[in-house]
Design a protein around this motif. Structure first.
Motif, PDB file in Angstrom:
ATOM      1  N   ILE A   1       2.640 -16.663  -7.480  1.00 39.53           N
ATOM      2  CA  ILE A   1       3.214 -15.323  -7.608  1.00 39.53           C
ATOM      3  C   ILE A   1       2.965 -14.775  -9.006  1.00 39.53           C
ATOM      4  CG2 ILE A   1       5.394 -14.033  -7.702  1.00 39.53           C
ATOM      5  CD1 ILE A   1       6.423 -15.905  -5.487  1.00 39.53           C
ATOM      6  N   ARG A   2       3.220 -15.595 -10.005  1.00 33.49           N
ATOM      7  CA  ARG A   2       3.057 -15.164 -11.400  1.00 33.49           C
ATOM      8  C   ARG A   2       1.609 -14.774 -11.703  1.00 33.49           C
ATOM      9  NH1 ARG A   2       4.511 -19.501 -13.384  1.00 33.49           N
ATOM     10  NH2 ARG A   2       6.710 -19.133 -13.877  1.00 33.49           N
ATOM     11  N   THR A   3       0.677 -15.639 -11.360  1.00 34.07           N
ATOM     12  CA  THR A   3      -0.729 -15.377 -11.679  1.00 34.07           C
ATOM     13  C   THR A   3      -1.299 -14.236 -10.827  1.00 34.07           C
ATOM     14  OG1 THR A   3      -1.398 -17.148 -10.149  1.00 34.07           O
ATOM     15  CG2 THR A   3      -1.151 -17.721 -12.464  1.00 34.07           C
ATOM     16  N   SER A   4      -0.886 -14.161  -9.567  1.00 31.72           N
ATOM     17  CA  SER A   4      -1.379 -13.097  -8.686  1.00 31.72           C
ATOM     18  C   SER A   4      -0.921 -11.731  -9.161  1.00 31.72           C
ATOM     19  CB  SER A   4      -0.912 -13.334  -7.240  1.00 31.72           C
ATOM     20  OG  SER A   4      -1.446 -14.526  -6.726  1.00 31.72           O
TER      21      SER A   4
ATOM     22  N   HIS B   1      -2.937  -4.786  -4.165  1.00 30.32           N
ATOM     23  CA  HIS B   1      -3.770  -5.901  -4.607  1.00 30.32           C
ATOM     24  C   HIS B   1      -2.940  -7.185  -4.707  1.00 30.32           C
ATOM     25  CE1 HIS B   1      -6.322  -8.402  -7.177  1.00 30.32           C
ATOM     26  NE2 HIS B   1      -7.329  -7.585  -6.919  1.00 30.32           N
ATOM     27  N   PHE B   2      -1.721  -7.062  -5.222  1.00 31.62           N
ATOM     28  CA  PHE B   2      -0.806  -8.201  -5.321  1.00 31.62           C
ATOM     29  C   PHE B   2      -0.453  -8.734  -3.934  1.00 31.62           C
ATOM     30  CE2 PHE B   2       3.867  -9.356  -5.635  1.00 31.62           C
ATOM     31  CZ  PHE B   2       3.654 -10.651  -6.109  1.00 31.62           C
ATOM     32  N   LEU B   3      -0.123  -7.830  -3.014  1.00 29.42           N
ATOM     33  CA  LEU B   3       0.264  -8.244  -1.669  1.00 29.42           C
ATOM     34  C   LEU B   3      -0.870  -8.961  -0.947  1.00 29.42           C
ATOM     35  CD1 LEU B   3       2.259  -5.088  -0.487  1.00 29.42           C
ATOM     36  CD2 LEU B   3       3.209  -7.330  -1.060  1.00 29.42           C
ATOM     37  N   ARG B   4      -2.095  -8.548  -1.207  1.00 27.62           N
ATOM     38  CA  ARG B   4      -3.233  -9.163  -0.524  1.00 27.62           C
ATOM     39  C   ARG B   4      -3.410 -10.630  -0.889  1.00 27.62           C
ATOM     40  NH1 ARG B   4      -6.893  -5.844   2.069  1.00 27.62           N
ATOM     41  NH2 ARG B   4      -7.503  -7.869   2.960  1.00 27.62           N
TER      42      ARG B   4
ATOM     43  N   PHE C   1       1.890 -11.819   3.810  1.00 27.87           N
ATOM     44  CA  PHE C   1       1.439 -10.442   4.004  1.00 27.87           C
ATOM     45  C   PHE C   1       0.152 -10.416   4.814  1.00 27.87           C
ATOM     46  CE2 PHE C   1      -1.197  -6.829   2.655  1.00 27.87           C
ATOM     47  CZ  PHE C   1      -0.344  -5.774   2.954  1.00 27.87           C
ATOM     48  N   GLU C   2      -0.779 -11.282   4.464  1.00 23.83           N
ATOM     49  CA  GLU C   2      -2.065 -11.325   5.156  1.00 23.83           C
ATOM     50  C   GLU C   2      -1.917 -11.729   6.614  1.00 23.83           C
ATOM     51  OE1 GLU C   2      -5.638 -10.751   3.538  1.00 23.83           O
ATOM     52  OE2 GLU C   2      -3.946  -9.410   3.194  1.00 23.83           O
ATOM     53  N   SER C   3      -0.859 -12.480   6.940  1.00 29.65           N
ATOM     54  CA  SER C   3      -0.671 -12.936   8.321  1.00 29.65           C
ATOM     55  C   SER C   3      -0.023 -11.881   9.208  1.00 29.65           C
ATOM     56  CB  SER C   3       0.179 -14.214   8.341  1.00 29.65           C
ATOM     57  OG  SER C   3       1.525 -13.930   7.968  1.00 29.65           O
ATOM     58  N   LEU C   4       0.449 -10.785   8.615  1.00 30.91           N
ATOM     59  CA  LEU C   4       1.117  -9.752   9.403  1.00 30.91           C
ATOM     60  C   LEU C   4       0.125  -8.904  10.180  1.00 30.91           C
ATOM     61  CD1 LEU C   4       3.786  -8.348   6.883  1.00 30.91           C
ATOM     62  CD2 LEU C   4       4.133  -9.998   8.722  1.00 30.91           C
ATOM     63  N   ASP C   5       0.624  -8.302  11.240  1.00 30.18           N
ATOM     64  CA  ASP C   5      -0.161  -7.308  11.959  1.00 30.18           C
ATOM     65  C   ASP C   5      -0.440  -6.134  11.020  1.00 30.18           C
ATOM     66  OD1 ASP C   5      -0.205  -4.672  13.704  1.00 30.18           O
ATOM     67  OD2 ASP C   5      -0.764  -6.328  15.037  1.00 30.18           O
ATOM     68  N   PRO C   6      -1.656  -5.565  11.029  1.00 29.62           N
ATOM     69  CA  PRO C   6      -1.977  -4.444  10.132  1.00 29.62           C
ATOM     70  C   PRO C   6      -0.981  -3.289  10.208  1.00 29.62           C
ATOM     71  CG  PRO C   6      -3.973  -5.268  11.149  1.00 29.62           C
ATOM     72  CD  PRO C   6      -2.830  -5.995  11.802  1.00 29.62           C
TER      73      PRO C   6
ATOM     74  N   PHE D   1       4.971  -1.176   3.725  1.00 30.99           N
ATOM     75  CA  PHE D   1       4.587  -0.526   2.469  1.00 30.99           C
ATOM     76  C   PHE D   1       5.100   0.913   2.428  1.00 30.99           C
ATOM     77  CE2 PHE D   1       1.896   1.800  -0.442  1.00 30.99           C
ATOM     78  CZ  PHE D   1       1.818   0.947  -1.527  1.00 30.99           C
ATOM     79  N   LYS D   2       4.922   1.614   3.498  1.00 35.55           N
ATOM     80  CA  LYS D   2       5.301   3.024   3.544  1.00 35.55           C
ATOM     81  C   LYS D   2       6.801   3.226   3.368  1.00 35.55           C
ATOM     82  CE  LYS D   2       5.183   7.044   6.643  1.00 35.55           C
ATOM     83  NZ  LYS D   2       4.731   7.552   7.954  1.00 35.55           N
TER      84      LYS D   2
END
Length: 304
Positions: free
Chosen positions: A62-65, A108-111, A116-121, A128-129
């Motif tokens: 988390i810190r580095t990302s 960029h952080f969430l990616r 987050f990546e495993s969620l449905d688009p 986010f919205k």
């Protein structure tokens, strides 16, 4: 009694009803001290093992990302000019554009976050919205400089450069101009106190960004009702980071202090959510709000 010898004092105690079988012998006293020491060592071991190895890997990620995400977009003063001029008329859009780069950094952080990546688009877009406005004040907590009393851009120099400070001062002036001095003072006070309550630890805020992002109920307006395709997956991600935050606090502080910190975090998140609500209402009152760029229009729901 003090003038008597130990033997006489003991006899007097027996006369007034003290029982011999309640006396603690040296052996019992030593045994009690040993048990206390064993318990102390057990507690210390438990304290040391609050964070698992996976927890520590996750925290470091988390810190580095977050730091990598902040550097993914150039400093705001290089991309956006708000130079004062007697020939320029400023609008509320100038204020909003001061913060137009953080959404891209946050994405960029969430990616870099597996949940987050495993969620449905569609769920990614919805979260986010509808949760961004609840997240944005946490970013301000990270960027507030108490010595200068300014909010800096995420991607700033170390040490802070003259251009960084100049840009921050201009953005602060715009905030006061369009939101009012009283609101600025109240909001700054909430941010300042929040950062002090967490002992100026940025990692706590970085974890909170994920806690709030994965919280379906984080939308701060009663009319913002939305559905998720996989609400269980979103809830599991939220719970993961809530538990990680609490274990991290337990690792940093005693159990009592960690609990107090959690309660204070909730309290100040609610304060900042109220401030975000006032900020959005201010935007709705602007006659030129439909001139905003598409991303900010979506975040602030100005097309609705």
């Amino acid at each position: 009694m003090k003038g008597k010898c130990q033997h006489c004092r003991l006899l007097t105690c027996f006369e007034v009803g003290m029982r011999k079988d309640h006396l603690i012998t040296r052996e019992k006293k030593l045994d009690k001290q040993q048990r206390i020491e064993i318990n102390r060592r057990i507690q210390m071991k438990i304290q040391e093992e609050i964070l698992t190895e996976n927890d520590r890997i996750c925290l470091n990620h988390i810190r580095t990302s977050y730091q990598q995400a902040i550097g993914s977009v150039e400093p705001a003063h290089k991309l956006h000019s708000v130079e004062p001029s007697i020939n320029k008329t400023y609008s509320f859009n100038d204020l909003l554009e001061c913060d137009q780069y953080f959404p891209f950094r946050f994405i960029h952080f969430l990616r870099s976050i597996p949940e987050f990546e495993s969620l449905d688009p569609a769920d990614r877009v919805s979260l986010f919205k509808y949760n961004y406005l609840a997240i944005s004040p946490l970013r301000d907590v990270l960027n507030y400089d108490s010595q200068r009393d300014l909010f800096f851009d995420d991607n700033r120099s170390t040490p802070i450069s003259v251009l960084d400070e100049k840009y921050a001062q201009i953005c602060t002036n715009l905030f006061i101009l369009f939101c009012g001095y009283d609101f600025h003072q109240s909001y700054t006070s909430h941010v300042r106190t929040f950062f002090q309550k967490i002992n100026q630890n940025p990692l706590i805020i970085q974890i909170l960004l994920l806690v709030v992002f994965f919280l379906k109920g984080a939308a701060i307006y009663h009319d913002q009702i939305y559905t998720l395709i996989d609400s269980q997956r979103v809830f599991a991600a939220h719970v993961k980071y809530v538990e990680l935050l609490y274990r991290y606090l337990l690792d940093e502080y005693s159990s009592n202090v960690a609990l107090i910190k959690m309660l204070e975090i909730i309290q100040y998140i609610l304060h900042l959510q109220n401030d975000s609500y006032s900020y959005k209402e201010n935007i709705y009152q602007q006659s030129y709000r439909h001139e905003m760029n598409p991303l900010l229009t979506s975040i602030f729901h100005l097309h609705e």
